[in-house]
Design a protein around this motif. Structure first.
Motif, PDB file in Angstrom:
ATOM      1  N   VAL A  56      -2.150   2.893  -8.294  1.00  0.00           N
ATOM      2  CA  VAL A  56      -1.290   1.867  -8.898  1.00  0.00           C
ATOM      3  C   VAL A  56       0.134   2.058  -8.379  1.00  0.00           C
ATOM      4  CG1 VAL A  56      -2.735   1.602 -10.953  1.00  0.00           C
ATOM      5  CG2 VAL A  56      -0.830   3.225 -10.990  1.00  0.00           C
ATOM      6  N   CYS A  57       0.962   1.056  -8.617  1.00  0.00           N
ATOM      7  CA  CYS A  57       2.344   1.120  -8.135  1.00  0.00           C
ATOM      8  C   CYS A  57       3.055   2.332  -8.733  1.00  0.00           C
ATOM      9  CB  CYS A  57       3.070  -0.172  -8.504  1.00  0.00           C
ATOM     10  SG  CYS A  57       4.743  -0.284  -7.845  1.00  0.00           S
ATOM     11  N   GLN A  58       3.651   3.121  -7.893  1.00  0.00           N
ATOM     12  CA  GLN A  58       4.363   4.326  -8.301  1.00  0.00           C
ATOM     13  C   GLN A  58       5.529   3.933  -9.213  1.00  0.00           C
ATOM     14  OE1 GLN A  58       7.265   6.213  -7.790  1.00  0.00           O
ATOM     15  NE2 GLN A  58       6.368   8.212  -8.162  1.00  0.00           N
ATOM     16  N   GLY A  59       5.711   4.663 -10.301  1.00  0.00           N
ATOM     17  CA  GLY A  59       6.748   4.334 -11.271  1.00  0.00           C
ATOM     18  C   GLY A  59       8.143   4.282 -10.685  1.00  0.00           C
ATOM     19  N   GLY A  60       8.411   5.117  -9.698  1.00  0.00           N
ATOM     20  CA  GLY A  60       9.732   5.122  -9.069  1.00  0.00           C
ATOM     21  C   GLY A  60      10.022   3.817  -8.330  1.00  0.00           C
ATOM     22  N   VAL A  61       8.986   3.184  -7.812  1.00  0.00           N
ATOM     23  CA  VAL A  61       9.154   1.892  -7.133  1.00  0.00           C
ATOM     24  C   VAL A  61       9.553   0.834  -8.159  1.00  0.00           C
ATOM     25  CG1 VAL A  61       7.929   0.057  -5.895  1.00  0.00           C
ATOM     26  CG2 VAL A  61       7.614   2.456  -5.220  1.00  0.00           C
ATOM     27  N   THR A  62       8.828   0.801  -9.276  1.00  0.00           N
ATOM     28  CA  THR A  62       9.141  -0.153 -10.335  1.00  0.00           C
ATOM     29  C   THR A  62      10.548   0.103 -10.878  1.00  0.00           C
ATOM     30  OG1 THR A  62       6.798  -0.213 -10.907  1.00  0.00           O
ATOM     31  CG2 THR A  62       8.334  -1.118 -12.525  1.00  0.00           C
ATOM     32  N   PHE A  63      10.879   1.368 -11.079  1.00  0.00           N
ATOM     33  CA  PHE A  63      12.215   1.737 -11.553  1.00  0.00           C
ATOM     34  C   PHE A  63      13.272   1.242 -10.564  1.00  0.00           C
ATOM     35  CE2 PHE A  63      15.976   4.261 -12.078  1.00  0.00           C
ATOM     36  CZ  PHE A  63      16.083   4.501 -13.438  1.00  0.00           C
ATOM     37  N   SER A  64      13.022   1.436  -9.269  1.00  0.00           N
ATOM     38  CA  SER A  64      13.995   1.024  -8.251  1.00  0.00           C
ATOM     39  C   SER A  64      14.218  -0.481  -8.246  1.00  0.00           C
ATOM     40  CB  SER A  64      13.560   1.502  -6.869  1.00  0.00           C
ATOM     41  OG  SER A  64      13.607   2.915  -6.811  1.00  0.00           O
ATOM     42  N   LEU A  65      13.157  -1.261  -8.431  1.00  0.00           N
ATOM     43  CA  LEU A  65      13.321  -2.719  -8.524  1.00  0.00           C
ATOM     44  C   LEU A  65      14.184  -3.068  -9.737  1.00  0.00           C
ATOM     45  CD1 LEU A  65      12.668  -5.675  -7.793  1.00  0.00           C
ATOM     46  CD2 LEU A  65      10.558  -5.416  -9.147  1.00  0.00           C
ATOM     47  N   ALA A  66      13.871  -2.490 -10.890  1.00  0.00           N
ATOM     48  CA  ALA A  66      14.648  -2.741 -12.103  1.00  0.00           C
ATOM     49  C   ALA A  66      16.096  -2.291 -11.933  1.00  0.00           C
ATOM     50  CB  ALA A  66      14.005  -2.031 -13.296  1.00  0.00           C
ATOM     51  N   ASP A  67      16.282  -1.132 -11.331  1.00  0.00           N
ATOM     52  CA  ASP A  67      17.613  -0.576 -11.127  1.00  0.00           C
ATOM     53  C   ASP A  67      18.451  -1.464 -10.212  1.00  0.00           C
ATOM     54  OD1 ASP A  67      19.520   1.716 -11.429  1.00  0.00           O
ATOM     55  OD2 ASP A  67      19.206   1.854  -9.257  1.00  0.00           O
ATOM     56  N   PHE A  68      17.831  -2.033  -9.184  1.00  0.00           N
ATOM     57  CA  PHE A  68      18.582  -2.911  -8.287  1.00  0.00           C
ATOM     58  C   PHE A  68      18.993  -4.198  -9.013  1.00  0.00           C
ATOM     59  CE2 PHE A  68      19.001  -6.116  -4.902  1.00  0.00           C
ATOM     60  CZ  PHE A  68      20.101  -5.571  -4.266  1.00  0.00           C
ATOM     61  N   GLU A  77       0.819  -1.219   0.000  1.00  0.00           N
ATOM     62  CA  GLU A  77       0.000   0.000   0.000  1.00  0.00           C
ATOM     63  C   GLU A  77       0.851   1.267   0.000  1.00  0.00           C
ATOM     64  OE1 GLU A  77      -3.839   1.896   2.319  1.00  0.00           O
ATOM     65  OE2 GLU A  77      -3.198  -0.140   2.767  1.00  0.00           O
ATOM     66  N   ASP A  78       1.979   1.260   0.713  1.00  0.00           N
ATOM     67  CA  ASP A  78       2.829   2.451   0.768  1.00  0.00           C
ATOM     68  C   ASP A  78       3.632   2.659  -0.514  1.00  0.00           C
ATOM     69  OD1 ASP A  78       4.510   0.257   1.316  1.00  0.00           O
ATOM     70  OD2 ASP A  78       5.753   1.386   2.720  1.00  0.00           O
ATOM     71  N   MET A  79       3.407   1.824  -1.531  1.00  0.00           N
ATOM     72  CA  MET A  79       4.080   1.954  -2.824  1.00  0.00           C
ATOM     73  C   MET A  79       3.136   2.483  -3.907  1.00  0.00           C
ATOM     74  SD  MET A  79       6.103  -1.649  -2.883  1.00  0.00           S
ATOM     75  CE  MET A  79       7.466  -2.002  -1.782  1.00  0.00           C
ATOM     76  N   LEU A  80       1.888   2.766  -3.543  1.00  0.00           N
ATOM     77  CA  LEU A  80       0.898   3.203  -4.520  1.00  0.00           C
ATOM     78  C   LEU A  80       0.945   4.707  -4.734  1.00  0.00           C
ATOM     79  CD1 LEU A  80      -2.176   1.073  -3.363  1.00  0.00           C
ATOM     80  CD2 LEU A  80      -0.413   0.490  -5.057  1.00  0.00           C
ATOM     81  N   ASN A  81       0.652   5.134  -5.952  1.00  0.00           N
ATOM     82  CA  ASN A  81       0.566   6.560  -6.240  1.00  0.00           C
ATOM     83  C   ASN A  81      -0.880   7.040  -6.057  1.00  0.00           C
ATOM     84  OD1 ASN A  81      -0.852   5.824  -8.577  1.00  0.00           O
ATOM     85  ND2 ASN A  81       0.906   6.146  -9.929  1.00  0.00           N
ATOM     86  N   ALA A  82      -1.147   8.276  -6.388  1.00  0.00           N
ATOM     87  CA  ALA A  82      -2.480   8.859  -6.199  1.00  0.00           C
ATOM     88  C   ALA A  82      -3.543   8.200  -7.079  1.00  0.00           C
ATOM     89  CB  ALA A  82      -2.440  10.364  -6.477  1.00  0.00           C
TER      90      ALA A  82
END
Length: 138
Positions: A49-61, A41-46
């Motif tokens: 849906v999942c905030q793009g920065g969260v998805t980017f961070s997973l890919a980046d890691f 829940e703390d990863m959702l945007n307004a």
């Protein structure tokens, strides 16, 4: 333990964003990494849906682990991402990073982030500069 796995474990334990995301290391070998996380829940945007920065961070890691898996320090110099679908609360995302090209000084990687049903959520590409020093996990 294989060097790539040791590096991945060290990076997972010491990368505060990966810790916050709850990233799981599923598979690592030289030039390759597969990671997973579940959207909270703390990863959702307004929009809910999942905030793009969260998805980017997973890919980046996943990118960082794949790039450093050879045992040489590799630092990102560029990255871009495309979001063809949204992830929602409770969905498990799997990031798979593959080395496309590597030289003494650079590396090029691609990362796909998908839902468990195979739906592509993000496609990421990144380039690293490879430093002469070894990556020595503690």
């Amino acid at each position: 333990m294989e060097k790539a796995e040791k590096i991945a474990r060290y990076m997972r334990e010491h990368d505060r964003v990966a810790v916050w995301l709850g990233v799981e290391v599923l598979e690592v070998r030289p030039g390759y990494a597969r990671m997973a996380m579940t959207v909270r829940e703390d990863m959702l945007n307004a929009a809910g849906v999942c905030q793009g920065g969260v998805t980017f961070s997973l890919a980046d890691f996943a990118f960082a682990v794949a790039a450093n898996s050879h045992g040489r320090l590799a630092l990102a110099v560029s990255a871009q991402i495309y979001y063809p679908a949204a992830a929602r609360l409770g969905e498990r995302l799997v990031a798979e990073a593959r080395e496309v090209h590597r030289t003494e000084k650079t590396g090029l990687y691609e990362v796909s982030v998908s839902k468990e049903d195979g739906t592509l959520v993000a496609f990421f590409t990144g380039q690293v500069v490879r430093r002469p020093q070894e990556f020595n996990p503690g």
